[in-house]
Enzyme design. Structure first.
Site, PDB file in Angstrom:
ATOM      1  N   ASN A  12      -6.503 -13.025  -9.980  1.00 11.90           N
ATOM      2  CA  ASN A  12      -5.835 -11.755  -9.721  1.00 11.90           C
ATOM      3  C   ASN A  12      -4.366 -12.055  -9.441  1.00 11.90           C
ATOM      4  O   ASN A  12      -4.020 -12.601  -8.401  1.00 11.90           O
ATOM      5  CB  ASN A  12      -6.497 -11.066  -8.512  1.00 11.90           C
ATOM      6  CG  ASN A  12      -5.769  -9.794  -8.099  1.00 11.90           C
ATOM      7  OD1 ASN A  12      -4.982  -9.236  -8.852  1.00 11.90           O
ATOM      8  ND2 ASN A  12      -6.047  -9.336  -6.881  1.00 11.90           N
ATOM      9  N   LYS A  14      -2.005  -9.978  -8.942  1.00 12.38           N
ATOM     10  CA  LYS A  14      -1.392  -8.995  -8.036  1.00 12.38           C
ATOM     11  C   LYS A  14      -0.036  -8.553  -8.623  1.00 12.38           C
ATOM     12  O   LYS A  14       0.090  -8.416  -9.831  1.00 12.38           O
ATOM     13  CB  LYS A  14      -1.286  -9.568  -6.630  1.00 12.38           C
ATOM     14  CG  LYS A  14      -2.642 -10.074  -6.120  1.00 12.38           C
ATOM     15  CD  LYS A  14      -2.619 -10.457  -4.676  1.00 12.38           C
ATOM     16  CE  LYS A  14      -4.000 -10.973  -4.259  1.00 12.38           C
ATOM     17  NZ  LYS A  14      -4.067 -11.224  -2.792  1.00 12.38           N
ATOM     18  N   HIS A  99      -9.992  -3.483  -4.170  1.00 10.91           N
ATOM     19  CA  HIS A  99      -9.417  -4.649  -3.499  1.00 10.91           C
ATOM     20  C   HIS A  99      -8.911  -4.221  -2.129  1.00 10.91           C
ATOM     21  O   HIS A  99      -8.444  -3.096  -1.937  1.00 10.91           O
ATOM     22  CB  HIS A  99      -8.278  -5.230  -4.334  1.00 10.91           C
ATOM     23  CG  HIS A  99      -7.824  -6.571  -3.870  1.00 10.91           C
ATOM     24  ND1 HIS A  99      -6.979  -6.741  -2.795  1.00 10.91           N
ATOM     25  CD2 HIS A  99      -8.118  -7.826  -4.323  1.00 10.91           C
ATOM     26  CE1 HIS A  99      -6.766  -8.030  -2.607  1.00 10.91           C
ATOM     27  NE2 HIS A  99      -7.436  -8.712  -3.512  1.00 10.91           N
ATOM     28  N   GLU A 101      -6.308  -4.752  -0.594  1.00  7.14           N
ATOM     29  CA  GLU A 101      -4.921  -4.288  -0.573  1.00  7.14           C
ATOM     30  C   GLU A 101      -4.817  -2.847  -1.057  1.00  7.14           C
ATOM     31  O   GLU A 101      -3.946  -2.101  -0.602  1.00  7.14           O
ATOM     32  CB  GLU A 101      -4.064  -5.234  -1.419  1.00  7.14           C
ATOM     33  CG  GLU A 101      -3.911  -6.602  -0.763  1.00  7.14           C
ATOM     34  CD  GLU A 101      -3.589  -7.727  -1.705  1.00  7.14           C
ATOM     35  OE1 GLU A 101      -3.555  -8.882  -1.248  1.00  7.14           O
ATOM     36  OE2 GLU A 101      -3.386  -7.458  -2.919  1.00  7.14           O
ATOM     37  N   GLU A 169     -14.390 -10.715  -0.409  1.00 10.13           N
ATOM     38  CA  GLU A 169     -13.106 -11.252   0.020  1.00 10.13           C
ATOM     39  C   GLU A 169     -12.868 -10.888   1.477  1.00 10.13           C
ATOM     40  O   GLU A 169     -12.448  -9.773   1.780  1.00 10.13           O
ATOM     41  CB  GLU A 169     -11.969 -10.690  -0.842  1.00 10.13           C
ATOM     42  CG  GLU A 169     -12.007 -11.133  -2.286  1.00 10.13           C
ATOM     43  CD  GLU A 169     -10.675 -10.911  -2.976  1.00 10.13           C
ATOM     44  OE1 GLU A 169     -10.145 -11.873  -3.536  1.00 10.13           O
ATOM     45  OE2 GLU A 169     -10.161  -9.785  -2.929  1.00 10.13           O
ATOM     46  N   GLY A 175      -4.741 -14.983   1.124  1.00  5.02           N
ATOM     47  CA  GLY A 175      -3.353 -15.407   1.162  1.00  5.02           C
ATOM     48  C   GLY A 175      -2.900 -16.037   2.464  1.00  5.02           C
ATOM     49  O   GLY A 175      -1.714 -16.287   2.656  1.00  5.02           O
ATOM     50  N   SER A 214      -8.234 -17.435  -0.353  1.00  8.19           N
ATOM     51  CA  SER A 214      -7.646 -18.779  -0.225  1.00  8.19           C
ATOM     52  C   SER A 214      -8.471 -19.852  -0.934  1.00  8.19           C
ATOM     53  O   SER A 214      -8.623 -20.973  -0.430  1.00  8.19           O
ATOM     54  CB  SER A 214      -7.445 -19.141   1.254  1.00  8.19           C
ATOM     55  OG  SER A 214      -6.516 -18.269   1.867  1.00  8.19           O
TER      56      SER A 214
END
Length: 253
Positions: A12, A14, A99, A101, A169, A175, A214
């Site tokens: 991904n 992003k 996701h 985010e 996730e 991240g 990660s």
């Protein structure tokens, strides 16, 4: 886990990537089969601006291209949004929905995520439905409850191994460089599998469950060996061919 489940190594990007980055994608596409020993499938989900060019850049390979989000409607007065049909028209075959985010930054709830998954199906795309808990929820001991709620609300009853992938996730690991223990990942993926079987019946046994958060070459072998982990959804490490192929190499045997 059925032995017939073929792992999926997905990236991904992003909000990263310009035309100049397509050379990395081409390197991934040409090197993936050798890196993985042909034992896994490959996918990179790119920004909408790159979908058409990404598809063309990997033409002739088995490397799949996907999108990072879609609108629930096929068309209409939705300035700035992109429909699943537009994504499919560019040649992509997957779309990420839900996701963390998107859930956090755009206020998307489980019902919206389910609608987007169905929109992807409508256009012939495979939906990657993301689930995962925040750091506060984990500290409160709510991880399994959150996953159960998100599976129930985000995964439509018509989901199966052909139209759906689920990605776990943990939000706090995305991240940050932080990674759950192998035991944490095993517990979460076992719980997700049991909830999928409960909701979908036999079809739930074959839906791929990816781990994301990660993932990098240094920890991939340990994470990918966990039961009910059927591949990875990779963020930053998918931007570099060496890192992406290094993760794929865990499947080379």
């Amino acid at each position: 886990m059925p032995s017939s489940i073929r792992p999926l190594v997905a990236g991904n990007w992003k909000m990263n990537g310009l035309a100049a980055h397509l050379s990395e994608l081409q390197t991934m596409a040409t090197g993936f089969e050798d890196a993985s020993g042909g034992a896994a499938e490959a996918l990179i989900c790119v920004p909408a601006t790159l979908i058409d060019r990404a598809v063309k850049s990997v033409a002739g390979s088995d490397f799949a291209i996907g999108a990072e989000d879609c609108h629930v409607e096929e068309k209409g007065a939705h300035t700035g949004d992109i429909s699943a049909e537009m994504i499919a028209d560019c040649g992509a075959s997957y779309v990420i929905v839900g996701h963390s985010e998107r859930r956090t930054n755009h206020g998307e709830d489980d019902a919206t995520v389910a609608q987007k998954a169905k929109a992807g199906w409508r256009a012939g795309l495979t939906a990657i439905i993301c689930v995962g808990e925040t750091e506060a929820q984990r500290k409160a001991g709510e991880t399994l409850d959150i996953l159960e709620r998100q599976i129930a609300g985000s995964v439509p009853a018509e989901a199966n191994a052909e139209n759906t992938v689920v990605a776990y996730e943990p939000v706090w690991a995305i991240g940050t460089g932080l990674t759950p223990t192998v035991e944490d990942v095993a517990e979460a993926h076992t719980h997700i599998r049991s909830r999928l079987v409960e909701a979908l019946g036999e079809a739930g046994q074959s839906v791929r469950i990816l781990y994301g958060g990660s993932v990098k070459p240094a920890n991939a072998a340990e994470l990918m060996a966990v039961q009910n982990v059927n591949g990875a959804l990779i963020g930053g490490a998918s931007l570099k061919a060496d890192d992406f192929l290094g993760i794929a190499a865990v499947y080379s045997g």
